[in-house]
Design a protein around this motif. Structure first.
Motif, PDB file in Angstrom:
ATOM      1  N   ARG A  64     -38.427  86.464 -81.332  1.00 20.10           N
ATOM      2  CA  ARG A  64     -39.343  86.483 -80.196  1.00 20.10           C
ATOM      3  C   ARG A  64     -38.554  86.677 -78.918  1.00 20.10           C
ATOM      4  NH1 ARG A  64     -43.644  81.950 -79.909  1.00 20.10           N
ATOM      5  NH2 ARG A  64     -44.028  83.251 -78.125  1.00 20.10           N
ATOM      6  N   ARG A  65     -39.197  87.365 -77.994  1.00 16.98           N
ATOM      7  CA  ARG A  65     -38.571  87.529 -76.683  1.00 16.98           C
ATOM      8  C   ARG A  65     -38.616  86.184 -75.962  1.00 16.98           C
ATOM      9  NH1 ARG A  65     -42.186  92.271 -74.500  1.00 16.98           N
ATOM     10  NH2 ARG A  65     -43.680  90.877 -75.424  1.00 16.98           N
ATOM     11  N   PRO A  66     -37.629  85.890 -75.140  1.00 14.61           N
ATOM     12  CA  PRO A  66     -37.619  84.600 -74.443  1.00 14.61           C
ATOM     13  C   PRO A  66     -38.706  84.546 -73.369  1.00 14.61           C
ATOM     14  CG  PRO A  66     -35.798  85.948 -73.699  1.00 14.61           C
ATOM     15  CD  PRO A  66     -36.433  86.681 -74.847  1.00 14.61           C
ATOM     16  N   THR A  67     -39.144  83.347 -73.069  1.00 15.50           N
ATOM     17  CA  THR A  67     -40.130  83.134 -72.012  1.00 15.50           C
ATOM     18  C   THR A  67     -39.404  83.022 -70.682  1.00 15.50           C
ATOM     19  OG1 THR A  67     -41.532  81.968 -73.580  1.00 15.50           O
ATOM     20  CG2 THR A  67     -42.022  81.662 -71.249  1.00 15.50           C
ATOM     21  N   ASN A  68     -39.952  83.678 -69.678  1.00 12.73           N
ATOM     22  CA  ASN A  68     -39.344  83.684 -68.360  1.00 12.73           C
ATOM     23  C   ASN A  68     -39.399  82.268 -67.780  1.00 12.73           C
ATOM     24  OD1 ASN A  68     -39.181  83.950 -65.407  1.00 12.73           O
ATOM     25  ND2 ASN A  68     -39.081  86.129 -65.865  1.00 12.73           N
ATOM     26  N   THR A  69     -38.261  81.753 -67.376  1.00 10.41           N
ATOM     27  CA  THR A  69     -38.172  80.397 -66.838  1.00 10.41           C
ATOM     28  C   THR A  69     -38.907  80.280 -65.513  1.00 10.41           C
ATOM     29  OG1 THR A  69     -36.009  80.219 -67.884  1.00 10.41           O
ATOM     30  CG2 THR A  69     -36.566  78.562 -66.244  1.00 10.41           C
ATOM     31  N   THR A  70     -38.855  81.331 -64.711  1.00 11.43           N
ATOM     32  CA  THR A  70     -39.540  81.292 -63.416  1.00 11.43           C
ATOM     33  C   THR A  70     -41.046  81.174 -63.613  1.00 11.43           C
ATOM     34  OG1 THR A  70     -37.786  82.736 -62.607  1.00 11.43           O
ATOM     35  CG2 THR A  70     -39.669  82.418 -61.165  1.00 11.43           C
ATOM     36  N   ALA A  71     -41.575  81.776 -64.680  1.00 10.31           N
ATOM     37  CA  ALA A  71     -43.012  81.677 -64.953  1.00 10.31           C
ATOM     38  C   ALA A  71     -43.395  80.239 -65.297  1.00 10.31           C
ATOM     39  CB  ALA A  71     -43.384  82.616 -66.089  1.00 10.31           C
ATOM     40  N   ILE A  72     -42.545  79.561 -66.066  1.00 10.28           N
ATOM     41  CA  ILE A  72     -42.819  78.160 -66.395  1.00 10.28           C
ATOM     42  C   ILE A  72     -42.787  77.305 -65.131  1.00 10.28           C
ATOM     43  CG2 ILE A  72     -41.983  76.163 -67.688  1.00 10.28           C
ATOM     44  CD1 ILE A  72     -40.826  78.189 -69.730  1.00 10.28           C
ATOM     45  N   LEU A  73     -41.781  77.541 -64.293  1.00  7.69           N
ATOM     46  CA  LEU A  73     -41.686  76.778 -63.041  1.00  7.69           C
ATOM     47  C   LEU A  73     -42.858  77.080 -62.110  1.00  7.69           C
ATOM     48  CD1 LEU A  73     -37.863  77.081 -62.326  1.00  7.69           C
ATOM     49  CD2 LEU A  73     -39.125  75.054 -63.065  1.00  7.69           C
ATOM     50  N   ALA A  74     -43.345  78.331 -62.139  1.00 11.43           N
ATOM     51  CA  ALA A  74     -44.495  78.687 -61.296  1.00 11.43           C
ATOM     52  C   ALA A  74     -45.709  77.856 -61.666  1.00 11.43           C
ATOM     53  CB  ALA A  74     -44.796  80.181 -61.436  1.00 11.43           C
ATOM     54  N   LEU A  75     -45.953  77.695 -62.967  1.00  8.83           N
ATOM     55  CA  LEU A  75     -47.103  76.902 -63.380  1.00  8.83           C
ATOM     56  C   LEU A  75     -46.924  75.427 -63.023  1.00  8.83           C
ATOM     57  CD1 LEU A  75     -49.834  76.850 -64.763  1.00  8.83           C
ATOM     58  CD2 LEU A  75     -48.649  76.549 -66.936  1.00  8.83           C
ATOM     59  N   VAL A  76     -45.727  74.903 -63.223  1.00  8.44           N
ATOM     60  CA  VAL A  76     -45.484  73.489 -62.910  1.00  8.44           C
ATOM     61  C   VAL A  76     -45.642  73.242 -61.418  1.00  8.44           C
ATOM     62  CG1 VAL A  76     -43.725  71.681 -62.890  1.00  8.44           C
ATOM     63  CG2 VAL A  76     -44.015  73.112 -64.914  1.00  8.44           C
ATOM     64  N   PHE A  77     -44.991  74.085 -60.602  1.00 11.24           N
ATOM     65  CA  PHE A  77     -45.082  73.892 -59.147  1.00 11.24           C
ATOM     66  C   PHE A  77     -46.461  74.239 -58.614  1.00 11.24           C
ATOM     67  CE2 PHE A  77     -40.426  73.751 -59.163  1.00 11.24           C
ATOM     68  CZ  PHE A  77     -40.239  72.698 -58.280  1.00 11.24           C
ATOM     69  N   GLY A  78     -47.238  75.050 -59.359  1.00 13.27           N
ATOM     70  CA  GLY A  78     -48.611  75.317 -58.943  1.00 13.27           C
ATOM     71  C   GLY A  78     -49.420  74.036 -58.879  1.00 13.27           C
ATOM     72  N   PHE A  79     -49.148  73.105 -59.797  1.00 19.10           N
ATOM     73  CA  PHE A  79     -49.850  71.823 -59.787  1.00 19.10           C
ATOM     74  C   PHE A  79     -49.216  70.831 -58.819  1.00 19.10           C
ATOM     75  CE2 PHE A  79     -51.220  73.339 -64.004  1.00 19.10           C
ATOM     76  CZ  PHE A  79     -52.588  73.143 -63.876  1.00 19.10           C
ATOM     77  N   VAL A  80     -47.901  70.919 -58.633  1.00 13.89           N
ATOM     78  CA  VAL A  80     -47.206  69.941 -57.802  1.00 13.89           C
ATOM     79  C   VAL A  80     -47.283  70.311 -56.326  1.00 13.89           C
ATOM     80  CG1 VAL A  80     -44.973  68.868 -57.345  1.00 13.89           C
ATOM     81  CG2 VAL A  80     -45.663  69.340 -59.692  1.00 13.89           C
ATOM     82  N   PHE A  81     -46.885  71.524 -56.004  1.00 16.44           N
ATOM     83  CA  PHE A  81     -46.885  71.994 -54.611  1.00 16.44           C
ATOM     84  C   PHE A  81     -47.308  73.460 -54.621  1.00 16.44           C
ATOM     85  CE2 PHE A  81     -44.635  73.292 -50.641  1.00 16.44           C
ATOM     86  CZ  PHE A  81     -45.382  72.511 -49.782  1.00 16.44           C
ATOM     87  N   GLY A  82     -48.548  73.713 -54.256  1.00 13.15           N
ATOM     88  CA  GLY A  82     -49.183  75.017 -54.392  1.00 13.15           C
ATOM     89  C   GLY A  82     -48.437  76.209 -53.821  1.00 13.15           C
ATOM     90  N   PRO A  83     -47.959  76.153 -52.588  1.00 10.35           N
ATOM     91  CA  PRO A  83     -47.295  77.335 -52.037  1.00 10.35           C
ATOM     92  C   PRO A  83     -46.050  77.752 -52.820  1.00 10.35           C
ATOM     93  CG  PRO A  83     -47.906  75.830 -50.271  1.00 10.35           C
ATOM     94  CD  PRO A  83     -48.187  75.136 -51.554  1.00 10.35           C
ATOM     95  N   VAL A  84     -45.286  76.798 -53.312  1.00  6.75           N
ATOM     96  CA  VAL A  84     -44.094  77.132 -54.095  1.00  6.75           C
ATOM     97  C   VAL A  84     -44.513  77.754 -55.428  1.00  6.75           C
ATOM     98  CG1 VAL A  84     -42.063  76.184 -55.245  1.00  6.75           C
ATOM     99  CG2 VAL A  84     -42.726  75.347 -52.989  1.00  6.75           C
ATOM    100  N   GLY A  85     -45.555  77.239 -56.052  1.00 10.79           N
ATOM    101  CA  GLY A  85     -46.062  77.812 -57.295  1.00 10.79           C
ATOM    102  C   GLY A  85     -46.554  79.229 -57.111  1.00 10.79           C
ATOM    103  N   LEU A  86     -47.205  79.491 -55.978  1.00 12.73           N
ATOM    104  CA  LEU A  86     -47.674  80.843 -55.673  1.00 12.73           C
ATOM    105  C   LEU A  86     -46.499  81.800 -55.534  1.00 12.73           C
ATOM    106  CD1 LEU A  86     -49.982  82.771 -54.857  1.00 12.73           C
ATOM    107  CD2 LEU A  86     -49.737  81.926 -52.530  1.00 12.73           C
TER     108      LEU A  86
END
Length: 140
Positions: A64-86
């Protein structure tokens, strides 16, 4: 009057006499298997030089191709601090298009959740500014 029942009553297992003679032979009946002198001794497998049956190739391992780490962080920060997740979600989608990694859905979810969080933060700031102006404009 009564019939002799040899001391048995219903439910007792019947005792059968042991068979006389040699025990039954184990293994397949004669006539099966290779003729004597051919093939490997029992328990040694196929003769050397034989591979897998025809039609079978080498084993296939799925990678399997690896999952982009930035995408995972985007979802996490989307819940924690919206502008950073965006911001991370937009950055992750650009990286995914360039590298072909997994995680496009995570990045999109980070953008959506981050946008909602940014809108909530923005509206809170506007309400605080409006409340500050309203409180300071009515002086004593």
């Amino acid at each position: 009057m009564s019939q002799p029942d040899d001391g048995f009553y219903r439910g007792d297992p019947q005792i059968r006499p042991a068979p006389s003679g040699p025990p039954p032979a184990q293994g397949p009946p004669p006539g099966y298997g290779p003729p004597p002198g051919y093939g490997p001794p029992p328990g040694y497998g196929p003769p050397p030089g034989y591979g897998p049956p025809p039609g079978y190739g080498p084993p296939v391992y799925l990678v399997r191709r690896p999952t982009n780490t930035t995408a995972i962080l985007a979802l996490v920060f989307g819940f924690v601090f919206g502008p950073v997740g965006l911001a991370l979600g937009i950055s992750a989608r650009r990286q995914i298009r360039r590298t072909g990694e997994e995680g496009d859905g995570l990045a999109l979810a980070g953008i959506i959740v981050g946008s909602i969080g940014t809108a909530v933060y923005g509206s809170l700031i506007l309400i605080w500014v409006w409340a500050f102006i309203a409180l300071t404009s009515f002086g004593p």
